[in-house]
Every structure is written in structure tokens, then in C-alpha cells.
Write an enzyme that holds these catalytic residues in place. Structure first.
Site, mmCIF file in Angstrom:
data_model
loop_
_atom_site.group_PDB
_atom_site.id
_atom_site.type_symbol
_atom_site.label_atom_id
_atom_site.label_comp_id
_atom_site.label_asym_id
_atom_site.label_seq_id
_atom_site.Cartn_x
_atom_site.Cartn_y
_atom_site.Cartn_z
ATOM 1 N N LYS A 93 -43.784 -9.287 -19.302
ATOM 2 C CA LYS A 93 -42.433 -8.926 -19.730
ATOM 3 C C LYS A 93 -42.236 -9.035 -21.251
ATOM 4 O O LYS A 93 -41.418 -9.823 -21.734
ATOM 5 C CB LYS A 93 -41.403 -9.766 -18.986
ATOM 6 C CG LYS A 93 -41.589 -9.669 -17.468
ATOM 7 C CD LYS A 93 -40.386 -9.976 -16.657
ATOM 8 C CE LYS A 93 -40.623 -9.653 -15.202
ATOM 9 N NZ LYS A 93 -41.331 -10.621 -14.389
ATOM 10 N N ASP A 146 -42.986 -6.921 -2.792
ATOM 11 C CA ASP A 146 -41.824 -6.039 -2.997
ATOM 12 C C ASP A 146 -42.207 -4.669 -3.570
ATOM 13 O O ASP A 146 -41.382 -3.985 -4.160
ATOM 14 C CB ASP A 146 -40.792 -6.726 -3.908
ATOM 15 C CG ASP A 146 -41.370 -7.133 -5.252
ATOM 16 O OD1 ASP A 146 -42.597 -7.034 -5.452
ATOM 17 O OD2 ASP A 146 -40.583 -7.558 -6.124
ATOM 18 N N ASP A 197 -41.229 -0.924 -7.572
ATOM 19 C CA ASP A 197 -40.875 -2.300 -7.228
ATOM 20 C C ASP A 197 -39.427 -2.238 -6.746
ATOM 21 O O ASP A 197 -38.535 -1.876 -7.519
ATOM 22 C CB ASP A 197 -41.012 -3.163 -8.501
ATOM 23 C CG ASP A 197 -40.570 -4.600 -8.283
ATOM 24 O OD1 ASP A 197 -39.769 -4.859 -7.368
ATOM 25 O OD2 ASP A 197 -41.016 -5.476 -9.044
HETATM 26 N N1 GDD Z 1 -44.543 -17.465 -1.994
HETATM 27 C C1 GDD Z 1 -43.932 -17.178 -3.137
HETATM 28 N N2 GDD Z 1 -43.468 -18.213 -3.911
HETATM 29 N N3 GDD Z 1 -43.761 -15.880 -3.505
HETATM 30 C C2 GDD Z 1 -43.119 -15.645 -4.674
HETATM 31 C C3 GDD Z 1 -42.618 -16.664 -5.506
HETATM 32 C C4 GDD Z 1 -42.815 -18.030 -5.088
HETATM 33 O O1 GDD Z 1 -42.419 -18.980 -5.752
HETATM 34 N N4 GDD Z 1 -42.017 -16.107 -6.591
HETATM 35 C C5 GDD Z 1 -42.147 -14.770 -6.446
HETATM 36 N N5 GDD Z 1 -42.809 -14.490 -5.286
HETATM 37 C C6 GDD Z 1 -43.154 -13.144 -4.802
HETATM 38 C C7 GDD Z 1 -41.971 -12.214 -4.738
HETATM 39 O O2 GDD Z 1 -41.387 -12.221 -3.434
HETATM 40 C C8 GDD Z 1 -42.601 -10.854 -5.046
HETATM 41 O O3 GDD Z 1 -43.102 -10.254 -3.871
HETATM 42 C C9 GDD Z 1 -43.769 -11.203 -5.962
HETATM 43 O O4 GDD Z 1 -44.032 -12.600 -5.777
HETATM 44 C C10 GDD Z 1 -43.500 -10.925 -7.455
HETATM 45 O O5 GDD Z 1 -42.342 -11.608 -7.848
HETATM 46 P P1 GDD Z 1 -41.121 -10.850 -8.564
HETATM 47 O O6 GDD Z 1 -40.070 -11.872 -8.795
HETATM 48 O O7 GDD Z 1 -40.754 -9.632 -7.808
HETATM 49 O O8 GDD Z 1 -41.778 -10.494 -9.946
HETATM 50 P P2 GDD Z 1 -41.417 -9.277 -10.929
HETATM 51 O O9 GDD Z 1 -41.145 -8.037 -10.188
HETATM 52 O O10 GDD Z 1 -40.375 -9.743 -11.874
HETATM 53 O O11 GDD Z 1 -42.792 -9.134 -11.784
HETATM 54 C C11 GDD Z 1 -44.038 -9.037 -11.097
HETATM 55 O O12 GDD Z 1 -44.230 -7.724 -10.568
HETATM 56 C C12 GDD Z 1 -44.334 -6.658 -11.561
HETATM 57 C C13 GDD Z 1 -44.539 -5.360 -10.801
HETATM 58 O O13 GDD Z 1 -43.380 -5.038 -10.120
HETATM 59 C C14 GDD Z 1 -45.183 -9.372 -12.075
HETATM 60 O O14 GDD Z 1 -46.367 -9.455 -11.325
HETATM 61 C C15 GDD Z 1 -45.319 -8.300 -13.151
HETATM 62 O O15 GDD Z 1 -46.434 -8.580 -13.972
HETATM 63 C C16 GDD Z 1 -45.507 -6.937 -12.509
HETATM 64 O O16 GDD Z 1 -45.598 -5.898 -13.499
HETATM 65 MG MG MG Z 2 -40.815 -7.569 -8.208
#
Ligand code: GDD
Ligand code: MG
Length: 375
Positions: free
Chosen positions: A171, A119, A230
Site C-alpha cells: 500500500k 476475498d 478484490d
Molecule cells: N485468518 C485470518 N486472520 N485471515 C485474515 C486476517 C487475520 O488476522 N486478516 C486478514 N485476513 C484475510 C482476509 O479475510 C482476506 O481474505 C485476506 O486475509 C487479505 O486481507 P485484506 O484485509 O482483504 O487485505 P487487503 O485487501 O487490504 O490487501 C491484501 O490483498 C491485496 C489484493 O487484494 C494484500 O495482500 C495486498 O498486498 C494485495 O494487493
Molecule cells: Mg482484500
């Protein structure tokens, strides 16, 4: 070089638009985010991409098939996990670490590979990230980006001389964050990473693996500047579109393309076969998708309109995302921060104030004067 894209999140913060498509297929100025990423990976010398899918797997498989932009595309499916000892436990997806372990055989043990949160819209140089990784010889190298408020990201304590990440906090609360340098969600990983992730179990790479690597001094950082966002929250999704529109300002179509009585204010992007009626004012910062039909005397600003939407005469739309194939009747007014799910119908004379959310295929026949979700 191989890359794994984490593509299986539920996109909860983009509902209801993510109820009908995975978030990485959301269009950014009329091109799916995933395509923007794949194109850049291909140009960086990636030959094989593994999509780690879960929610929306079928749509992703249909979209990408077995090859795209000259790269082989493979799929690794999470399969939702129940607690093996208790069938009545709720199913849990594999998270951000589990899918990497699941794809161990596809990624192989010989070479370092890239892992990307699907994303993220960015212009990070993936080759440069891989080069930093090879230089450091750590187990993981994380692309790092500076933001004002780090609390909704992974935050690092980083040594600028050794490039080592000495602590990783996922977080943290505002006052716990050790810096403004965040995990940009893009990693170069050595195959040794597989020893740190449990098999066939949900695992968060940010909470369970990175802090351990940091304590073992095998976690490195690769700070970069440029474009990074993001798109997982609705305001950030709009912002991502606005940033790309801004960068393409010079290519925005001119007034004369649409006839004497239509006004456009740059930047805008207009998809194939879209039409605009006389007296309408489009822009600034508007994306109209393919086959969108805009009636007469319509005003649209700071908004993204998905393909196939019909907007009748005398409508006003500001700061909103309108899903695919929505129908908007005459004299409708839609305020800022609204989100209209695919296939919804907004009938004539309806006003939706700021912050109203409309679920897919819902018919709205009365005005709504408070921010709420219409199901
Ligand atoms: N296959 C799979 N299975 N993909 C997953 C799953 C799962 O269970 N859960 C999440 N993802 C994918 C999401 O589609 C996304 O592309 C990515 O993993 C990160 O998940 P998010 O839910 O978007 O996490 P976030 O935005 O809260 O936090 C993450 O991204 C931040 C940067 O934007 C973390 O990596 C943070 O540390 C980071 O700063
Ligand atoms: Mg994200």
C-alpha cells in the site's frame, strides 16, 4: 496439492453486511464467493483446503463442513493474540502471515502449496501459478495483476526477464508505487516460508516477509490477465456481481418467463422462488436472491438483493446492496451506494439518498437526505 485460504478478516470495508456474515460468504450472483473459489481449486487438482479462520469461524464451519467439491476441508483457528507481557493490551488477530505459520503442521514440509486471500474473485489458472513456482525454485511466487491505481494494494518492482520481484511495497502512496503491477493475493509457497514467519504472533506477509524475500532474491512473480477483483469494498463487491452478470448475459431470464406486464433488461439473475409483481422493471445488472418477493410497479437497477427480501409496491432501488430478509415498504426510494443491513425495515414512503448505510435490524421510519449511517 494443498491450499490455505485466508478467511478470517473482519471485512470492515463491507460493514454493515459483514457484521452478520464473513466477507467470503458474500454471494456473487447468488453463489457464495468461497464456493466459486473452492470449485476452481478442486478443478485445479487441489485435494485439501485449510481455511484459516478467525472472525466468522462458526459460519464458515457450518457452511463447508469437513469436505466440499470432493476436497477435504480443515480449519486452523487464529485465536486472538494478547501481548504476553501485558494483558491490558488490545487483542490482535494473526494477520496474513501468522495463520500460515499456525497451519505449518497441516500444510507439511514436503510440497509447495497455494495460499489465497479469500476475498478475491478471479479466473487465474492455479496450476499455471504452481508451475511457474516450480520452475523458478524461489521461496514464494506471487500472482501479479495490472491495475490503474495500485495504491491500495501490494505493488512490485518486477524483472520481466528473470521473473524476479526485486522490491515489494505494501500500500504505497500513489507516487511511491514503482509500477502498476500488484500482488493479486494468491501465492505458491515453498515450505521454507515457515522459517520467515514468527510462531504464535501477528505477522503481515506483505510487510514483514515479502520485502525480505525480495532482498534475498527468492521472490518471483507470475503475471496474468483476465478476471481479478478484490470484493472487500462495497463498490467492488457490486462491481464483481456486475462482471459475472455481464459474462452470463446470454443466460439471463427473458421477459416472457415473468408474464406480459413485467419488463426485464439483461443482464439479470433471479434466484429460486423469487417472484416479481406486474408493472415492475428489473435490470439491467440486477441480482435477486432466493425467495425475494418484488411487488407491483417496482424499479430495480444495478443492485444486489440478498435472499428473503420483501419489496413492496412502487419502490425504486438503484446501485445498492440490500441485505438478507430486509423489508421495504410501499413508495420507498433508495439511491445509489446505499447499503442496507440484514433484517432492516424501511417503512412506507421513506426516501434514502445516495450513500446511506442502515445497520442490521434497524427500522427506518423517516426519510434521510444526507449520506450517513443509521444505527
Ligand atoms: N485468518 C485470518 N486472520 N485471515 C485474515 C486476517 C487475520 O488476522 N486478516 C486478514 N485476513 C484475510 C482476509 O479475510 C482476506 O481474505 C485476506 O486475509 C487479505 O486481507 P485484506 O484485509 O482483504 O487485505 P487487503 O485487501 O487490504 O490487501 C491484501 O490483498 C491485496 C489484493 O487484494 C494484500 O495482500 C495486498 O498486498 C494485495 O494487493
Ligand atoms: Mg482484500
Amino acid at each position: 496439492m494443498k491450499a490455505l485460504i485466508l478467511a478470517g478478516g473482519f471485512g470492515t470495508r463491507l460493514r454493515p453486511l459483514s457484521c452478520t456474515r464473513p466477507k467470503i460468504l458474500f454471494p456473487i450472483v447468488n453463489k457464495p464467493l468461497l464456493d466459486l473459489t473452492l470449485e476452481r481449486l478442486s478443478k485445479s487438482g487441489v485435494s485439501e483446503v485449510i481455511l484459516a479462520v478467525n472472525y466468522g469461524a462458526e459460519a464458515l464451519k457450518k457452511h463447508c463442513g469437513s469436505s466440499k467439491y470432493g476436497m477435504k476441508i480443515l480449519y486452523s483457528e487464529d485465536r486472538i493474540q494478547h501481548d504476553s507481557k501485558n494483558i491490558f493490551s488490545p487483542p490482535r488477530p494473526l494477520g496474513t502471515g501468522g495463520p500460515i505459520k499456525k497451519a505449518e503442521n497441516l500444510l507439511g514440509k514436503d510440497e509447495s502449496f497455494l495460499v489465497l486471500n479469500g476475498d478475491i474473485l478471479t479466473d487465474l489458472d492455479y496450476r499455471a501459478l504452481m508451475q511457474s513456482h516450480k520452475k523458478s525454485s524461489g521461496i514464494a511466487t506471487i500472482a501479479l495483476f495490472t491495475v490503474k491505481d495500485p495504491s491500495r494494494y501490494g505493488v512490485v518492482k518486477f524483472n520481466e526477464e528473470s521473473f524476479q520481484i526485486t522490491q515489494f511495497f505494501e500500500k504505497p502512496s500513489r507516487n511511491e508505487a514503482p509500477s502498476n503491477l500488484i500482488n493479486a493475493g494468491i501465492y505458491a509457497l515453498n515450505p521454507k516460508i515457515f522459517n520467515y514467519i514468527p510462531k504464535a504472533k501477528p505477522c503481515s506477509i506483505e510487510r514483514e516477509v515479502f520485502p525480505k524475500l525480495a532482498s534475498e532474491k527468492t521472490l518471483f512473480g507470475h503475471p496474468f490477465q483476465g478476471l481479478w477483483i478484490d470484493v472487500g469494498k462495497r463498490e467492488d463487491y457490486l462491481k464483481a456481481n456486475m462482471l459475472i452478470l455481464e459474462s452470463q448475459k446470454e443466460q439471463s431470464p427473458q421477459n416472457q418467463m415473468f408474464g406480459a406486464h413485467i419488463k426485464t433488461r439483461k443482464p439479470i439473475a433471479i434466484g429460486e422462488n423469487a417472484s416479481i409483481g406486474e408493472g415492475s422493471m428489473i435490470g439491467p445488472y440486477v441480482v435477486l436472491g432466493k425467495n425475494v418477493n418484488v411487488g407491483m410497479n417496482v424499479s430495480i437497477q444495478n443492485s444486489v438483493v440478498f435472499p428473503g427480501v420483501i419489496i413492496s409496491d412502487l419502490v425504486s432501488i438503484k446501485g445498492t446492496v440490500i441485505g438478507e430478509n430486509v423489508f421495504i415498504g410501499k413508495h420507498v426510494q433508495i439511491g445509489e451506494n446505499c447499503i442496507i443491513g440484514d433484517g432492516a425495515v424501511i417503512e412506507d414512503n421513506v426516501t434514502l439518498v445516495n450513500g446511506v448505510t442502515v445497520c442490521p435490524f434497524k427500522t427506518v421510519s423517516e426519510s434521510v437526505f444526507e449520506a450517513r449511517c443509521l444505527m
